[in-house]
Design a protein around this motif. Structure first.
Motif, PDB file in Angstrom:
ATOM      1  N   GLY A  72      11.965   6.691  -0.316  1.00 40.84           N
ATOM      2  CA  GLY A  72      12.369   5.809   0.609  1.00 40.84           C
ATOM      3  C   GLY A  72      10.869   4.798   0.824  1.00 40.84           C
ATOM      4  N   GLY A  73      11.067   3.606   1.338  1.00 41.10           N
ATOM      5  CA  GLY A  73      10.153   2.673   1.452  1.00 41.10           C
ATOM      6  C   GLY A  73       9.588   2.559   2.683  1.00 41.10           C
ATOM      7  N   ARG A  74       8.250   1.970   2.656  1.00 43.47           N
ATOM      8  CA  ARG A  74       7.796   1.848   4.204  1.00 43.47           C
ATOM      9  C   ARG A  74       7.732   0.192   4.273  1.00 43.47           C
ATOM     10  NH1 ARG A  74       1.330   2.983   4.739  1.00 43.47           N
ATOM     11  NH2 ARG A  74       1.420   0.954   3.507  1.00 43.47           N
ATOM     12  N   PHE A  75       7.985  -0.010   5.510  1.00 49.06           N
ATOM     13  CA  PHE A  75       7.899  -1.418   5.958  1.00 49.06           C
ATOM     14  C   PHE A  75       6.901  -1.705   7.088  1.00 49.06           C
ATOM     15  CE2 PHE A  75       9.000  -5.175   8.469  1.00 49.06           C
ATOM     16  CZ  PHE A  75       9.054  -6.145   7.430  1.00 49.06           C
ATOM     17  N   ASP A  76       5.994  -2.594   6.970  1.00 47.55           N
ATOM     18  CA  ASP A  76       5.085  -2.726   8.036  1.00 47.55           C
ATOM     19  C   ASP A  76       4.590  -4.211   7.962  1.00 47.55           C
ATOM     20  OD1 ASP A  76       2.961  -3.057   9.881  1.00 47.55           O
ATOM     21  OD2 ASP A  76       1.712  -1.513   8.923  1.00 47.55           O
TER      22      ASP A  76
ATOM     23  N   GLY B 215       0.921  -1.189  -0.014  1.00 53.00           N
ATOM     24  CA  GLY B 215      -0.028  -0.089  -0.018  1.00 53.00           C
ATOM     25  C   GLY B 215       0.828   1.365  -0.032  1.00 53.00           C
ATOM     26  N   SER B 216       2.069   1.077   0.393  1.00 50.84           N
ATOM     27  CA  SER B 216       2.809   2.634   0.586  1.00 50.84           C
ATOM     28  C   SER B 216       2.853   3.186  -1.030  1.00 50.84           C
ATOM     29  CB  SER B 216       4.143   2.323   0.965  1.00 50.84           C
ATOM     30  OG  SER B 216       5.228   1.796   0.104  1.00 50.84           O
ATOM     31  N   THR B 217       3.343   2.395  -2.166  1.00 53.55           N
ATOM     32  CA  THR B 217       3.194   3.174  -3.346  1.00 53.55           C
ATOM     33  C   THR B 217       2.001   3.797  -3.638  1.00 53.55           C
ATOM     34  OG1 THR B 217       4.684   1.273  -3.820  1.00 53.55           O
ATOM     35  CG2 THR B 217       4.222   2.616  -5.456  1.00 53.55           C
TER      36      THR B 217
ATOM     37  N   ALA C 161      11.625 -13.737  10.396  1.00 54.25           N
ATOM     38  CA  ALA C 161      12.393 -12.643  10.299  1.00 54.25           C
ATOM     39  C   ALA C 161      11.912 -11.315   9.923  1.00 54.25           C
ATOM     40  CB  ALA C 161      13.835 -12.940   9.648  1.00 54.25           C
ATOM     41  N   LEU C 162      10.920 -11.523   8.980  1.00 57.65           N
ATOM     42  CA  LEU C 162      10.186 -10.303   8.298  1.00 57.65           C
ATOM     43  C   LEU C 162       9.168 -10.138   9.177  1.00 57.65           C
ATOM     44  CD1 LEU C 162      10.210 -11.048   4.566  1.00 57.65           C
ATOM     45  CD2 LEU C 162      11.295  -9.238   5.608  1.00 57.65           C
ATOM     46  N   LYS C 163       8.370 -11.007   9.942  1.00 60.70           N
ATOM     47  CA  LYS C 163       7.184 -10.668  10.833  1.00 60.70           C
ATOM     48  C   LYS C 163       7.694 -10.003  11.885  1.00 60.70           C
ATOM     49  CE  LYS C 163       4.031 -14.028  11.384  1.00 60.70           C
ATOM     50  NZ  LYS C 163       3.534 -15.323  11.493  1.00 60.70           N
TER      51      LYS C 163
ATOM     52  N   PRO D 224       7.581  -0.495  -6.945  1.00 59.18           N
ATOM     53  CA  PRO D 224       8.715  -0.747  -5.774  1.00 59.18           C
ATOM     54  C   PRO D 224       9.471  -1.978  -6.132  1.00 59.18           C
ATOM     55  CG  PRO D 224       6.409  -1.486  -5.394  1.00 59.18           C
ATOM     56  CD  PRO D 224       6.293  -0.542  -6.831  1.00 59.18           C
ATOM     57  N   LEU D 225      10.213  -1.983  -5.618  1.00 65.73           N
ATOM     58  CA  LEU D 225      11.323  -3.159  -5.825  1.00 65.73           C
ATOM     59  C   LEU D 225      11.033  -4.375  -4.667  1.00 65.73           C
ATOM     60  CD1 LEU D 225      14.722  -1.302  -6.221  1.00 65.73           C
ATOM     61  CD2 LEU D 225      13.836  -2.662  -7.821  1.00 65.73           C
ATOM     62  N   TYR D 226      11.076  -5.430  -5.226  1.00 63.90           N
ATOM     63  CA  TYR D 226      10.909  -6.574  -4.236  1.00 63.90           C
ATOM     64  C   TYR D 226      11.895  -7.580  -4.733  1.00 63.90           C
ATOM     65  CZ  TYR D 226       6.555  -4.970  -1.851  1.00 63.90           C
ATOM     66  OH  TYR D 226       6.236  -4.485  -0.787  1.00 63.90           O
ATOM     67  N   MET D 227      12.515  -8.174  -3.747  1.00 63.66           N
ATOM     68  CA  MET D 227      13.697  -9.055  -3.817  1.00 63.66           C
ATOM     69  C   MET D 227      14.364  -8.798  -5.133  1.00 63.66           C
ATOM     70  SD  MET D 227      13.077 -10.853  -1.331  1.00 63.66           S
ATOM     71  CE  MET D 227      13.696 -12.298  -1.187  1.00 63.66           C
TER      72      MET D 227
HETATM   73  C1  LIG Z   1      10.030  -9.253   1.055  1.00 59.77           C
HETATM   74  C2  LIG Z   1      10.309  -7.763   0.612  1.00 59.77           C
HETATM   75  C3  LIG Z   1      11.460  -7.795  -0.100  1.00 59.77           C
HETATM   76  C4  LIG Z   1      11.755  -6.532  -0.424  1.00 59.77           C
HETATM   77  N1  LIG Z   1      12.970  -6.388  -1.432  1.00 59.77           N
HETATM   78  C5  LIG Z   1      13.379  -5.076  -1.726  1.00 59.77           C
HETATM   79  C6  LIG Z   1      14.462  -5.175  -2.464  1.00 59.77           C
HETATM   80  O1  LIG Z   1      14.937  -5.879  -3.111  1.00 59.77           O
HETATM   81  N2  LIG Z   1      14.836  -3.819  -2.876  1.00 59.77           N
HETATM   82  C7  LIG Z   1      14.494  -2.749  -2.073  1.00 59.77           C
HETATM   83  O2  LIG Z   1      15.101  -1.580  -2.306  1.00 59.77           O
HETATM   84  N3  LIG Z   1      13.534  -2.687  -1.379  1.00 59.77           N
HETATM   85  C8  LIG Z   1      12.901  -3.938  -1.073  1.00 59.77           C
HETATM   86  N4  LIG Z   1      11.661  -4.094  -0.054  1.00 59.77           N
HETATM   87  C9  LIG Z   1      11.103  -2.762   0.344  1.00 59.77           C
HETATM   88  C10 LIG Z   1       9.905  -2.233  -0.460  1.00 59.77           C
HETATM   89  O3  LIG Z   1      10.226  -2.387  -1.767  1.00 59.77           O
HETATM   90  C11 LIG Z   1       9.472  -0.923   0.046  1.00 59.77           C
HETATM   91  O4  LIG Z   1       9.067  -1.692   1.583  1.00 59.77           O
HETATM   92  C12 LIG Z   1       8.117  -0.594  -0.558  1.00 59.77           C
HETATM   93  O5  LIG Z   1       7.848   0.768   0.080  1.00 59.77           O
HETATM   94  C13 LIG Z   1       6.937  -1.606  -0.671  1.00 59.77           C
HETATM   95  O6  LIG Z   1       6.039  -0.727  -1.486  1.00 59.77           O
HETATM   96  P1  LIG Z   1       4.359  -1.231  -1.355  1.00 59.77           P
HETATM   97  O7  LIG Z   1       4.119  -0.790   0.157  1.00 59.77           O
HETATM   98  O8  LIG Z   1       3.710  -0.356  -2.132  1.00 59.77           O
HETATM   99  O9  LIG Z   1       4.328  -2.679  -1.680  1.00 59.77           O
HETATM  100  C14 LIG Z   1      11.415  -5.177   0.151  1.00 59.77           C
HETATM  101  C15 LIG Z   1      10.161  -5.270   0.917  1.00 59.77           C
HETATM  102  C16 LIG Z   1       9.808  -6.649   1.349  1.00 59.77           C
HETATM  103  C17 LIG Z   1       8.745  -6.780   2.477  1.00 59.77           C
END
Ligand SMILES: Cc1cc2nc3c(=O)[nH]c(=O)nc-3n(C[C@H](O)[C@H](O)[C@H](O)COP(=O)(O)O)c2cc1C
Length: 177
Positions: free
Chosen positions: A125-129, A15-17, A142-144, A57-60
């Protein structure tokens, strides 16, 4: 002739994006910019738009799948449109130090779309929740257990947004439209 309407589209898991895309839309609306705001998944065609802003957003280390699919699906139209990209990535206490590395990673991801020549790429910047994690990430202890954080800098995002009307009205792209 196309009207001067911008599409703001986004991919999101937590949701942060989406929140950033809504912020971008509000700011641009205040600047008098006509626009539509829609998730990447819900965009069928780009005929009505003279420019695109995409939140990916970037994931993995990869762009969110919905953003990848959007770029693939609309390649033909996008090649002729000015496109600005923002991506949430680094989060937590080391967000500022990680930004350079993440920016490089984002650049590498975008160059996979060889035809894509963004007029602007903004790392935010990203948000993590941990409460918003989805499957399969919500199964990783570890993430939880990691603390929530929010590295989004709204003033920085606002000043980027204010540069967009000019960037998206790039004369080269206007000539092509
Ligand atoms: C499982 C997981 C993997 C992630 N991988 C990356 C990554 O490879 N590079 C990065 O910069 N951020 C990474 N993030 C951070 C997310 O991109 C960041 O939290 C972003 O704000 C999430 O956007 P969203 O809330 O719209 O999904 C990761 C976050 C999670 C939870």
């Amino acid at each position: 002739m196309k009207e001067n309407k911008i599409l703001i589209t986004y991919a999101t898991m937590s949701g942060s994006t989406q929140e950033i895309a809504e912020f971008v839309a509000n700011e641009l609306t205040h600047l008098g910019q006509p626009l539509e705001l829609r998730p990447c998944r819900e965009v069928n065609d780009l005929k009505a738009f003279s420019g695109i802003v995409i939140g990916a957003p970037l994931y993995m280390f990869h762009l969110h799948k919905d953003a990848q699919r959007f770029l693939q699906r609309h390649q033909k139209s996008l090649a002729d449109l000015p496109i600005a990209v923002f991506a949430g990535g680094p989060y937590g206490p080391n967000a500022a130090q990680d930004a350079l590395e993440v920016h490089k990673n984002l650049g590498e991801e975008l160059t996979k779309f060889t035809w894509l020549k963004p007029v602007s790429v903004q790392l935010v910047g990203g948000r993590f929740d941990p409460a918003r994690l989805r499957f399969p990430y919500n199964l990783i202890p570890a993430l939880k257990q990691a603390p929530a954080s929010d590295a989004r800098n709204w003033e920085e995002i606002r000043s980027w947004v204010h540069s967009l009307p000019t960037l998206l009205a790039h004369p080269l792209h206007q000539a092509l439209a």
